[in-house]
Design a protein around this motif. Sequence first.
Motif, short mmCIF file in Angstrom:
data_model
loop_
_atom_site.label_atom_id
_atom_site.label_comp_id
_atom_site.label_asym_id
_atom_site.label_seq_id
_atom_site.Cartn_x
_atom_site.Cartn_y
_atom_site.Cartn_z
N GLU A 48 0.82 -1.20 0.00
CA GLU A 48 0.00 0.00 0.00
C GLU A 48 0.87 1.26 0.00
OE1 GLU A 48 -3.02 -0.06 3.03
OE2 GLU A 48 -3.50 -2.17 2.62
N ASP A 49 0.65 2.10 -0.96
CA ASP A 49 1.37 3.37 -1.02
C ASP A 49 1.05 4.20 0.23
OD1 ASP A 49 2.40 2.73 -3.49
OD2 ASP A 49 0.85 3.79 -4.60
N GLY A 50 2.02 4.94 0.67
CA GLY A 50 1.82 5.84 1.81
C GLY A 50 2.11 5.22 3.15
N LEU A 51 2.34 3.92 3.22
CA LEU A 51 2.71 3.27 4.48
C LEU A 51 4.20 3.00 4.51
CD1 LEU A 51 -0.14 0.63 4.94
CD2 LEU A 51 0.13 2.81 6.14
N SER A 52 4.83 3.25 5.65
CA SER A 52 6.26 2.98 5.76
C SER A 52 6.66 2.47 7.14
CB SER A 52 7.07 4.24 5.44
OG SER A 52 6.78 5.26 6.38
N GLU A 53 5.71 2.42 8.08
CA GLU A 53 6.04 1.99 9.44
C GLU A 53 5.00 1.01 9.97
OE1 GLU A 53 6.88 5.14 12.27
OE2 GLU A 53 7.07 6.53 10.60
N PHE A 54 5.49 0.03 10.69
CA PHE A 54 4.67 -0.90 11.46
C PHE A 54 5.31 -0.96 12.82
CE2 PHE A 54 3.78 -4.89 13.42
CZ PHE A 54 2.47 -5.21 13.08
N PHE A 55 4.58 -0.67 13.88
CA PHE A 55 5.21 -0.75 15.19
C PHE A 55 4.22 -1.25 16.25
CE2 PHE A 55 3.67 3.55 14.64
CZ PHE A 55 3.07 3.87 15.85
N TYR A 56 4.81 -1.88 17.28
CA TYR A 56 4.06 -2.37 18.42
C TYR A 56 4.22 -1.39 19.57
CZ TYR A 56 3.69 -7.04 16.34
OH TYR A 56 3.39 -8.10 15.54
N PHE A 57 3.19 -1.30 20.40
CA PHE A 57 3.28 -0.50 21.62
C PHE A 57 2.39 -1.14 22.69
CE2 PHE A 57 -0.03 1.18 18.94
CZ PHE A 57 -1.09 1.45 19.79
N ARG A 58 2.70 -0.83 23.94
CA ARG A 58 1.92 -1.35 25.06
C ARG A 58 0.75 -0.43 25.35
NH1 ARG A 58 2.77 -6.23 27.42
NH2 ARG A 58 2.43 -5.41 29.46
N GLU A 59 -0.41 -1.04 25.58
CA GLU A 59 -1.58 -0.27 25.93
C GLU A 59 -2.49 -1.12 26.81
OE1 GLU A 59 -3.76 2.62 23.20
OE2 GLU A 59 -5.04 0.83 23.15
N ASN A 60 -2.86 -0.61 27.95
CA ASN A 60 -3.75 -1.32 28.88
C ASN A 60 -3.26 -2.73 29.19
OD1 ASN A 60 -5.52 0.92 28.95
ND2 ASN A 60 -6.52 0.20 27.09
N GLY A 61 -1.95 -2.88 29.38
CA GLY A 61 -1.37 -4.17 29.74
C GLY A 61 -1.20 -5.15 28.60
N GLY A 62 -1.52 -4.74 27.37
CA GLY A 62 -1.37 -5.64 26.22
C GLY A 62 -0.60 -4.98 25.10
N TRP A 63 -0.27 -5.77 24.11
CA TRP A 63 0.45 -5.26 22.94
C TRP A 63 -0.53 -4.91 21.84
CZ3 TRP A 63 5.29 -3.77 23.05
CH2 TRP A 63 6.13 -4.30 24.01
N ARG A 64 -0.31 -3.77 21.23
CA ARG A 64 -1.10 -3.33 20.07
C ARG A 64 -0.12 -2.98 18.96
NH1 ARG A 64 -6.53 -1.23 20.50
NH2 ARG A 64 -5.76 -0.12 18.71
N TRP A 65 -0.62 -2.87 17.76
CA TRP A 65 0.23 -2.47 16.64
C TRP A 65 -0.43 -1.33 15.89
CZ3 TRP A 65 -2.34 -2.80 12.12
CH2 TRP A 65 -3.37 -3.73 12.03
N GLU A 66 0.38 -0.64 15.11
CA GLU A 66 -0.14 0.47 14.29
C GLU A 66 0.67 0.56 13.01
OE1 GLU A 66 -0.97 5.27 14.61
OE2 GLU A 66 -0.76 4.08 16.42
N LEU A 67 0.00 0.89 11.95
CA LEU A 67 0.63 1.15 10.65
C LEU A 67 0.61 2.64 10.39
CD1 LEU A 67 -1.03 -1.62 8.49
CD2 LEU A 67 1.40 -1.38 8.88
N LYS A 68 1.68 3.17 9.86
CA LYS A 68 1.74 4.60 9.49
C LYS A 68 2.43 4.72 8.15
CE LYS A 68 1.57 6.90 13.85
NZ LYS A 68 1.98 8.04 14.57
#
Length: 68
Positions: A48-68
């Motif tokens: 997908e054009d416009g995406l260059s990052e995938f990262f995990y972060f902690r939230e409410n005691g669990g792991w989440r991910w985000e694409l940017k």
Amino acid sequence: MVLFYKTEHFEGQLHSSAEGAVYWVRLDELPGMALANDMDQMMKIFLEDGLSEFFYFRENGGWRWELK
């Protein structure tokens, strides 16, 4: 940290190692394969054009991910 690389050209041969076999597959074969967690989401970086990052972060005691 994991770095993703994308290319449209490749020369040479793939070489497997003690970590496992290395081989090419078609994109439409990926959904039926045993892949790393969230690999289907990570693939969007390549597709997908416009995406260059995938990262995990902690939230409410669990792991989440985000694409940017």
